[in-house]
Enzyme design. Structure first.
Site, mmCIF file in Angstrom:
data_model
loop_
_atom_site.group_PDB
_atom_site.id
_atom_site.type_symbol
_atom_site.label_atom_id
_atom_site.label_comp_id
_atom_site.label_asym_id
_atom_site.label_seq_id
_atom_site.Cartn_x
_atom_site.Cartn_y
_atom_site.Cartn_z
ATOM 1 N N ARG A 81 -10.409 -4.571 -14.028
ATOM 2 C CA ARG A 81 -9.246 -5.309 -13.611
ATOM 3 C C ARG A 81 -9.519 -6.813 -13.809
ATOM 4 N NH1 ARG A 81 -5.597 -1.691 -11.078
ATOM 5 N NH2 ARG A 81 -6.834 0.005 -9.684
ATOM 6 N N HIS A 139 -15.090 3.185 -14.761
ATOM 7 C CA HIS A 139 -14.816 2.449 -13.546
ATOM 8 C C HIS A 139 -15.973 1.506 -13.368
ATOM 9 C CE1 HIS A 139 -14.233 2.146 -9.275
ATOM 10 N NE2 HIS A 139 -13.269 1.736 -9.685
ATOM 11 N N ARG A 164 -5.053 1.807 -13.147
ATOM 12 C CA ARG A 164 -3.476 2.099 -12.567
ATOM 13 C C ARG A 164 -2.984 0.766 -11.975
ATOM 14 N NH1 ARG A 164 -1.494 6.974 -11.355
ATOM 15 N NH2 ARG A 164 -3.483 7.819 -10.861
ATOM 16 N N ARG A 191 -13.871 2.179 4.499
ATOM 17 C CA ARG A 191 -12.572 1.385 4.804
ATOM 18 C C ARG A 191 -11.601 2.289 4.844
ATOM 19 N NH1 ARG A 191 -11.423 -1.226 -0.273
ATOM 20 N NH2 ARG A 191 -9.609 0.113 -0.564
ATOM 21 N N TYR A 216 -11.943 -9.788 -1.721
ATOM 22 C CA TYR A 216 -12.672 -8.571 -1.798
ATOM 23 C C TYR A 216 -14.148 -9.033 -1.396
ATOM 24 C CZ TYR A 216 -8.843 -6.058 -4.055
ATOM 25 O OH TYR A 216 -7.490 -5.527 -4.403
ATOM 26 N N HIS A 263 -15.120 -3.836 0.129
ATOM 27 C CA HIS A 263 -14.759 -3.114 -1.090
ATOM 28 C C HIS A 263 -16.173 -2.557 -1.675
ATOM 29 C CE1 HIS A 263 -13.940 -2.818 -5.810
ATOM 30 N NE2 HIS A 263 -12.829 -2.331 -4.947
ATOM 31 N N ASN A 321 0.783 -1.241 -0.027
ATOM 32 C CA ASN A 321 0.010 -0.071 -0.077
ATOM 33 C C ASN A 321 1.002 1.173 0.112
ATOM 34 O OD1 ASN A 321 -2.196 -1.586 0.151
ATOM 35 N ND2 ASN A 321 -2.633 -1.267 2.236
#
Length: 688
Positions: free
Chosen positions: A376, A436, A406, A565, A469, A593, A43
């Site tokens: 992703r 997204h 990213r 979160r 997730y 998530h 992270n």
């Protein structure tokens, strides 16, 4: 302004501190604690590549940045970040030391090059010659006029040799080299067991052990090795050449990322000053870069892959993902969804339903088209293979793939090229907007009419992350919702036409105002004496205007419950500003998530699942979908699961103005660990 908002970057660092708390928590299985240390480190790497780099760009541009940064100047913020990170790094090293002591009690020993026994020498030497030596890149830097460009986030051993008097190879007494730690070799080398004892040597130390082998052609009195790492700005600078395809432009930009400006330099704090000065001077490290004295090892993100060693007792118990009640993985999913909406909550329930949906659509001769957004993908993606399968079967398959997701750009480029070559039509989004949202629409010929089926999700269509997730996915054939999801795909292809929606809330054109109106409705209901209240589950809350709207609702008396979160720039519980707002954060076995919006709406709950956080980028600069839940059973299910999370008194931390990450403790003897309770909730649903 500084009294109204928490700075985004400092709030994020407190989120990462909560990850570090999991590594410290002795109730977490031992190897899982090591893996949380890896997550903490990973992270932090991404934070410096993106957020720290962005603040540094503000400083380099000569701007103060106070308005956008919550009341702190960019220069002050860089200093505060570095100070906080140094504190967190020191804590992480202490935690690592504690974990290693506990591992030794379990007969697991992580040894360094000074602890290698005679019986281990042969294995290590053989392993080095066979696997490590061919992969090593060793650069003699003492004599180079130009210092080599170090790879972003790669770990290097900085070698200092004090040369013998009778070695005339170099013109200086001290000479330097760099050894790049190979990424293609496991960082943790498992040595042969000795009785009940298991030994592991970190690759860095195995290389240190073999330094004499690497530099055997030189004569030196002493040799030392200390680790360094550089982190670079990860912003993509897209080529404007109109003659190049979008895939080519992104590919080139990703490659150029390795030459981005350095923003963080981490070094072993035991390195001698002379070597440190030499390196910093050669690399051009300046005062606006974050210079972090670290421990002996960097890239501790590799602890995410620490070997299990067959010790299941030191890992979380594996859970078997459950099926959805009433929805079998055998037979036709589409026929079931034609009659009723279904909700999937991964990883408590199996992600196989998503793959099954696409595989069925790929084979069904009545299915004419499939459209899907991809952000992703898994490294080995059944989603991608199902879409290719559908194209081979003559379906019209359209994939909106986000090449600028990213750190997943290369994987997405690979799949984009593969799908394109197999006849899948690719759309690369809308100029200036990331896509997204997570949605799929299937058109099927039934009774000579087209019927649509869809799924819309809070998370990526990724089999790997779906195991760790938590995310909701709604399967529906609701005509109104499906029609509007199809409108979103029309917008991708003809994006100068802005569509109108009566059911979905779609960014960038409608989400901000729609949320303002929903919040305003709760204010009006409260003032009219009707039932009111807001419950939000988000990854991040950083948009100041949205925060102001929530403050307005709080000041009007509306009770607001927030489960956030990560970043939370809103400051809860401040009299006269946010006294009716409570906020918690849950960090546990799975990564929280989903985005969920619940509005009491005078007793007739409005519930949405969404891909959008309350961040400026999600509201104004991305394509996002917030989908209403109309099925009353599913609506109750989402509210139930929110309430279970809200009542967590084991892994919930209170978000407050002090940002001290206190665990929420209740007087009740009933311990509620929400992620475990949610699995029980879905098991009970199956048994009813």
């Amino acid at each position: 302004m500084e009294y109204h908002y928490r700075n985004r970057e400092l709030s994020w660092l407190q989120f990462n501190a909560r990850v570090l708390q999991e590594a410290k928590d002795t109730t977490v299985p031992l190897i899982e604690r090591l893996r949380f240390l890896g997550i903490f480190s990973n992270n932090l790497d991404e934070f410096f590549k993106v957020r720290y780099a962005t603040i540094k760009r503000i400083v380099d541009a000569g701007k103060g940045g106070r308005g956008a940064l919550g009341g702190i100047s960019a220069t002050e913020l860089l200093e505060e970040i570095t100070k906080t990170v140094i504190e967190h790094q020191a804590t992480s090293l202490s935690i690592l030391s504690d974990i290693e002591e506990e591992l030794e009690k379990e007969n697991i020993f992580i040894i360094d090059e000074t602890q290698v026994t005679k019986s281990q020498e042969t294995f290590i030497s053989d392993y080095f010659l066979r696997k490590v030596s061919p992969a090593l890149v060793t650069i003699m830097i003492g004599e180079l006029e130009e210092f080599p460009s170090l790879k972003d986030s790669a770990a290097y051993l900085a070698i200092k040799m004090v040369m013998s008097k009778d070695d005339n190879t170099f013109g200086t007494k001290n000479n330097y080299a760099l050894i790049e730690i190979p990424k293609i070799i496991d960082r943790f080398v498992v040595l042969p067991k000795e009785g009940d004892k298991q030994y592991i040597i970190i690759l860095d130390d195995l290389i240190r052990y073999c330094l004499n082998n690497i530099f055997s052609i030189f004569k030196y009195d002493s040799i030392s090795a200390h680790m360094i790492k550089i982190t670079r700005d990860a912003e993509l600078d897209i080529d404007s050449d109109l003659s190049k395809s979008f895939i080519d432009k992104i590919s080139k930009s990703v490659k150029n990322r390795s030459a981005g400006d350095p923003v963080r330099f981490v070094y072993d704090k035991n390195i001698d000053n002379e070597t440190l000065r030499f390196l910093m001077d050669k690399m051009g490290i300046d005062t606006t870069d974050s210079i972090i004295p670290g421990g002996r090892y960097h890239n501790r993100r590799d602890y995410m892959g620490f070997p299990s060693l067959g010790r299941n007792d030191l890992l979380y118990d594996k859970i078997a993902p459950l099926r959805i009640k009433g929805l079998s993985l055998e037979g036709s999913l589409l026929n079931k969804i034609a009659n009723k909406d279904y909700l999937l909550y991964a990883p408590y329930q199996t992600f196989s339903y998503v793959v099954k949906f696409l595989r069925e659509a790929a084979l069904d001769p009545n299915v004419k088209s499939i459209k899907i957004t991809i952000y992703r993908l898994a490294q080995i993606s059944h989603i991608a293979s199902s879409l290719i399968n559908a194209a081979k079967n003559g379906k019209d398959v359209t994939v909106q793939i986000e090449l600028q997701a990213r750190f997943d750009e290369e994987a997405n480029i690979k799949y984009a090229e593969q799908m394109q070559s197999e006849g899948v039509e690719l759309i690369f989004g809308v100029s200036g907007l990331k896509v997204h949202c997570k949605a799929c629409i299937v058109e099927r010929l039934e009774n000579e009419k087209i019927k649509r089926y869809a799924f819309v999700s809070t998370g990526n269509f990724n089999e790997s992350t779906a195991r760790i997730y938590t995310d909701y996915t709604l399967f529906t054939s609701n005509r109104k919702i499906c029609k509007e999801i199809n409108k979103v795909f029309d917008f991708f292809e003809v994006n100068y036409k802005i569509k109108k929606y009566n059911h979905l809330i779609v960014s960038p054109h409608y989400t901000r105002n729609a949320l303002y109106n929903l919040i305003e409705n709760e204010i009006k209901n409260h003032r009219a004496g009707k039932v009111s209240g807001i419950k939000l589950k988000l990854n991040s809350l950083s948009d100041f205007k949205m925060i102001n709207k929530l403050y307005d609702a709080s000041n009007a008396g509306v009770k607001i419950k927030l489960i956030i979160r990560g970043i939370c720039c809103l400051i809860p519980g401040v009299k006269g500003m946010s006294e009716n707002i409570e906020a918690i954060s849950i960090i546990d076995k799975f990564l929280e998530h989903p985005r969920v919006y619940i509005f009491k709406n005078a007793g007739i709950d409005k519930v949405y699942i969404s891909s959008a956080d309350f961040m400026g980028r999600n509201l104004d600069n991305r394509v996002e979908i917030s989908c209403p839940i109309y099925d009353e059973g599913i609506k109750k299910e989402i509210i139930d699961t929110f309430d279970i999370s809200w009542n967590d008194n084991v892994k919930a931390r209170i978000i407050n103005k002090e940002q001290d990450n206190q665990y929420r403790v209740t007087n009740s003897n009933n311990r509620i660990r929400s992620q475990f309770k949610l699995y029980d909730y879905y098991q009970e649903k199956l048994n009813k």
